[in-house]
Write an enzyme that holds these catalytic residues in place. Structure first.
Site, mmCIF file in Angstrom:
data_model
loop_
_atom_site.group_PDB
_atom_site.id
_atom_site.type_symbol
_atom_site.label_atom_id
_atom_site.label_comp_id
_atom_site.label_asym_id
_atom_site.label_seq_id
_atom_site.Cartn_x
_atom_site.Cartn_y
_atom_site.Cartn_z
ATOM 1 C CG HIS A 32 -0.084 0.292 2.439
ATOM 2 N ND1 HIS A 32 0.373 -0.868 3.071
ATOM 3 C CD2 HIS A 32 0.114 1.305 3.318
ATOM 4 C CE1 HIS A 32 1.190 -0.259 4.256
ATOM 5 N NE2 HIS A 32 0.923 0.937 4.545
ATOM 6 C CG HIS A 115 8.146 4.873 0.825
ATOM 7 N ND1 HIS A 115 7.920 5.841 1.387
ATOM 8 C CD2 HIS A 115 8.199 3.518 1.665
ATOM 9 C CE1 HIS A 115 8.066 5.642 2.737
ATOM 10 N NE2 HIS A 115 8.082 4.306 2.863
#
Length: 168
Positions: A32, A115
């Site tokens: 995620h 990220h």
């Protein structure tokens, strides 16, 4: 994340495994992008998080993923796939931060570095260096934001959606 992106990142992690002395690899279903990290949050405050999510405005946009990086950490690095700091993504992050602060949430002070975490506590074998790894360029549509709860059933990290909102 879309299944095709998760599948590609799973392949990248499969290639990383033999290069690491040790590391905690992210389970594919847990991949995620963290927009805002909240930490421990009481059930009463979840209502406020949902209100904040409902108050942000964004049109659907594309998330650009690619490149490989790492954060140095004592005890092992964090390896990640890069996410472009696009204007729509940064606006969504800023709006969400503002809405949460208005509801008296104490947020992290460090800047937002989008990220996708692939490995935590990663220690590379001597014959490898960080420049040996590649995450291919990918693009995926973003049309929703999700609030996740993290649990550790049987000692394994699992993220469970608590609330989801389409952006439009």
């Amino acid at each position: 994340l879309k299944p095709t992106v998760k599948s590609t990142l799973e392949e990248v992690m499969r290639g990383l495994r033999p290069c690491c002395e040790s590391g905690r690899f992210t389970r594919t279903e847990n991949l995620h992008l963290t927009l805002i990290f909240l930490g421990e949050t009481s059930p009463e405050k979840i209502v406020l998080v949902r209100e904040a999510m409902d108050a942000v405005h964004s049109s659907p946009f594309f998330l650009h993923i690619g490149g490989f990086g790492y954060f140095r950490r004592e005890g092992g690095d964090i390896f990640w796939a890069g996410v472009e700091r696009s204007e729509p993504l940064m606006s969504l992050h800023c709006q969400m931060s503002s809405q949460l602060r208005a509801r008296r949430f104490a947020l992290e002070k460090r800047g937002f570095r989008p990220h996708l975490t692939l490995v935590r506590q990663a220690v590379l074998k001597r014959e490898y260096d960080h420049g040996a790894f590649v995450v291919p360029a990918m693009k995926m549509p973003v049309d929703r934001i999700t609030l996740f709860r993290s649990d550790h059933p049987g000692g394994k990290l699992r993220y469970t959606p608590v609330y989801e909102r389409r952006i439009s």
